[in-house]
Design an enzyme around this catalytic site. Structure first.
Site, PDB file in Angstrom:
ATOM      1  N   SER A  50       0.822  -1.206   0.000  1.00 18.65           N
ATOM      2  CA  SER A  50       0.000   0.000   0.000  1.00 18.65           C
ATOM      3  C   SER A  50       0.857   1.257   0.000  1.00 18.65           C
ATOM      4  O   SER A  50       2.051   1.223   0.323  1.00 18.65           O
ATOM      5  CB  SER A  50      -0.916   0.025   1.225  1.00 18.65           C
ATOM      6  OG  SER A  50      -0.151   0.273   2.399  1.00 18.65           O
ATOM      7  N   ASP A  84      -1.496  -0.875  -3.693  1.00 21.10           N
ATOM      8  CA  ASP A  84      -2.813  -0.693  -3.081  1.00 21.10           C
ATOM      9  C   ASP A  84      -3.026   0.729  -2.552  1.00 21.10           C
ATOM     10  O   ASP A  84      -2.104   1.346  -2.013  1.00 21.10           O
ATOM     11  CB  ASP A  84      -2.959  -1.697  -1.936  1.00 21.10           C
ATOM     12  CG  ASP A  84      -4.398  -1.903  -1.509  1.00 21.10           C
ATOM     13  OD1 ASP A  84      -5.303  -1.784  -2.351  1.00 21.10           O
ATOM     14  OD2 ASP A  84      -4.618  -2.221  -0.320  1.00 21.10           O
ATOM     15  N   ASP A 106      -7.038   5.245  -5.529  1.00 24.69           N
ATOM     16  CA  ASP A 106      -8.018   5.591  -4.502  1.00 24.69           C
ATOM     17  C   ASP A 106      -8.407   7.066  -4.565  1.00 24.69           C
ATOM     18  O   ASP A 106      -7.721   7.932  -4.046  1.00 24.69           O
ATOM     19  CB  ASP A 106      -7.438   5.269  -3.130  1.00 24.69           C
ATOM     20  CG  ASP A 106      -8.460   5.420  -2.010  1.00 24.69           C
ATOM     21  OD1 ASP A 106      -9.598   5.831  -2.297  1.00 24.69           O
ATOM     22  OD2 ASP A 106      -8.116   5.109  -0.858  1.00 24.69           O
ATOM     23  N   GLU A 136     -12.377   2.454  -6.244  1.00 22.24           N
ATOM     24  CA  GLU A 136     -13.363   2.260  -5.176  1.00 22.24           C
ATOM     25  C   GLU A 136     -14.472   3.285  -5.312  1.00 22.24           C
ATOM     26  O   GLU A 136     -14.231   4.452  -5.607  1.00 22.24           O
ATOM     27  CB  GLU A 136     -12.685   2.396  -3.811  1.00 22.24           C
ATOM     28  CG  GLU A 136     -13.614   2.169  -2.618  1.00 22.24           C
ATOM     29  CD  GLU A 136     -12.858   2.219  -1.291  1.00 22.24           C
ATOM     30  OE1 GLU A 136     -11.959   1.371  -1.098  1.00 22.24           O
ATOM     31  OE2 GLU A 136     -13.151   3.108  -0.473  1.00 22.24           O
ATOM     32  N   HIS A 211     -12.647  -4.909   0.310  1.00 24.59           N
ATOM     33  CA  HIS A 211     -11.608  -4.388   1.193  1.00 24.59           C
ATOM     34  C   HIS A 211     -12.036  -4.581   2.651  1.00 24.59           C
ATOM     35  O   HIS A 211     -13.199  -4.781   2.942  1.00 24.59           O
ATOM     36  CB  HIS A 211     -11.370  -2.899   0.923  1.00 24.59           C
ATOM     37  CG  HIS A 211     -10.636  -2.627  -0.348  1.00 24.59           C
ATOM     38  ND1 HIS A 211      -9.689  -1.633  -0.455  1.00 24.59           N
ATOM     39  CD2 HIS A 211     -10.689  -3.210  -1.576  1.00 24.59           C
ATOM     40  CE1 HIS A 211      -9.200  -1.609  -1.691  1.00 24.59           C
ATOM     41  NE2 HIS A 211      -9.799  -2.559  -2.385  1.00 24.59           N
ATOM     42  N   GLY A 212     -11.072  -4.483   3.569  1.00 25.73           N
ATOM     43  CA  GLY A 212     -11.405  -4.583   4.986  1.00 25.73           C
ATOM     44  C   GLY A 212     -11.867  -5.955   5.417  1.00 25.73           C
ATOM     45  O   GLY A 212     -12.630  -6.095   6.380  1.00 25.73           O
ATOM     46  N   ASN A 233      -9.328  -8.654  -0.087  1.00 27.72           N
ATOM     47  CA  ASN A 233      -8.152  -7.972   0.455  1.00 27.72           C
ATOM     48  C   ASN A 233      -8.072  -8.151   1.967  1.00 27.72           C
ATOM     49  O   ASN A 233      -9.049  -7.896   2.678  1.00 27.72           O
ATOM     50  CB  ASN A 233      -8.216  -6.474   0.149  1.00 27.72           C
ATOM     51  CG  ASN A 233      -7.951  -6.151  -1.305  1.00 27.72           C
ATOM     52  OD1 ASN A 233      -7.997  -7.023  -2.168  1.00 27.72           O
ATOM     53  ND2 ASN A 233      -7.683  -4.892  -1.579  1.00 27.72           N
ATOM     54  N   THR A 236      -4.998  -6.289   8.071  1.00 22.18           N
ATOM     55  CA  THR A 236      -4.894  -6.141   9.520  1.00 22.18           C
ATOM     56  C   THR A 236      -4.721  -7.475  10.231  1.00 22.18           C
ATOM     57  O   THR A 236      -4.012  -7.567  11.237  1.00 22.18           O
ATOM     58  CB  THR A 236      -6.126  -5.401  10.064  1.00 22.18           C
ATOM     59  OG1 THR A 236      -6.210  -4.115   9.444  1.00 22.18           O
ATOM     60  CG2 THR A 236      -6.047  -5.221  11.558  1.00 22.18           C
TER      61      THR A 236
END
Length: 294
Positions: A50, A84, A106, A136, A211-212, A233, A236
């Site tokens: 990222s 990313d 993004d 996105e 995402h997330g 994706n 975390t």
């Protein structure tokens, strides 16, 4: 093995109503752990770097990207490299020289028309340079220290009609959609809006990206893939695994000074987490789960 491209891996997964897992990496240990897990599972994988990770490395993208490319060439499974959450145009334009086959540009934080204009410009540059571009629409939330958006806040969810126009106006190759997940979640209690995902899948012909995904349970990830998500994706969850292992190793031996000991423990933990998540993502297409209404 030669580097694969993200577009190829996503298309192959979509052809069997499945998804490819894409993992955000920060250090060499992350890269090694993800590839080790992918090789053990015999599954393709996307390594994602990222813009935030590039900033962590002093704004220099080449060294970490070169490590990822080198590891991918020595892998027994297909590996692609993806840049990313890029907002910086200069960074975007370095991607082609660093081994990246794809970029997530993004501009979702901008008003709709500005997002369209910026993304269209990025798409034209990316396609002219052989790159696949993801964008996105809607806002997943949780980036740069911000909290997740309220589910009913304007822009928190991707509108299917607006998404159709966005894809037509920009020419993006894939679209990350906001359907209930959030970046940087350390719990796994987010819930996917399956009805919205179904409407997005009917409205769009391009691959859909989630995402997330660290904030979703295994069952929610599988429902998302069954609902039409083609790229999942995850970031975390890897950070949690590494930090927990490093913290435990140092607590068990406060006199330890050799970083190889605690970094090895962190790498093993990330490998275990990636192994479990790969199994979740890749078995989703064949799993038999009831579809829950949001």
């Amino acid at each position: 093995m030669p580097l694969s491209t993200t577009g190829e891996l996503v298309a192959e997964a979509a052809s069997s109503a499945g998804a490819v897992a894409a993992f955000n990496v920060i250090t060499l240990e992350h890269i090694e752990a993800v590839i080790a897990a992918a090789e053990a599972a015999g599954e393709p994988v996307v390594l994602q770097l990222s813009e935030n990770a590039v900033q962590f490395h002093g704004g220099r993208m080449h060294p970490t990207a070169a490590a990822a490319v080198s590891a991918a060439h020595r892998s027994d499974v297909p590996v692609a490299l993806h840049l990313d959450h890029v907002k910086n145009e200069a960074l975007l334009q370095d991607a082609a020289d660093c081994g990246f086959s794809s970029v997530m540009f993004d501009a979702a934080h901008l008003p709709y028309q500005e997002n369209v204009a910026a993304t269209r410009k990025a798409v034209r540059w990316a396609h002219a340079n052989g790159l696949w571009l993801e964008a996105e629409l809607g806002e997943v939330g949780g980036k740069d220290g911000t909290g997740p958006l309220d589910a009913h806040a304007p822009g928190a969810r991707t509108d299917p009609d607006e998404a159709r126009r966005f894809v037509e106006e920009t020419g993006v190759d894939a679209l990350a959609v906001a359907i209930g997940s959030s970046h940087a979640m350390t719990s796994r209690d987010a819930r996917i809006d399956n009805d919205l995902l179904h409407r997005l899948r009917l409205a769009l012909e391009v691959p859909l990206v989630l995402h997330g995904s660290s904030g979703l349970s295994d069952q929610e990830i599988q429902r998302a893939v069954q609902g039409g998500i083609n790229k999942v994706n995850i970031g975390t969850a890897l950070s949690i695994a590494m930090t927990t292992a490093v913290r435990a190793t140092l607590a068990a031996d406060p006199s330890a000074v050799d970083p190889r000991g605690y970094l090895a423990a962190g790498r093993r933990a990330v490998t275990g987490t990636v192994t479990a998540l790969l199994a979740t993502v890749t078995t989703a297409a064949s799993a038999s789960l009831p579809v829950r209404s949001a």
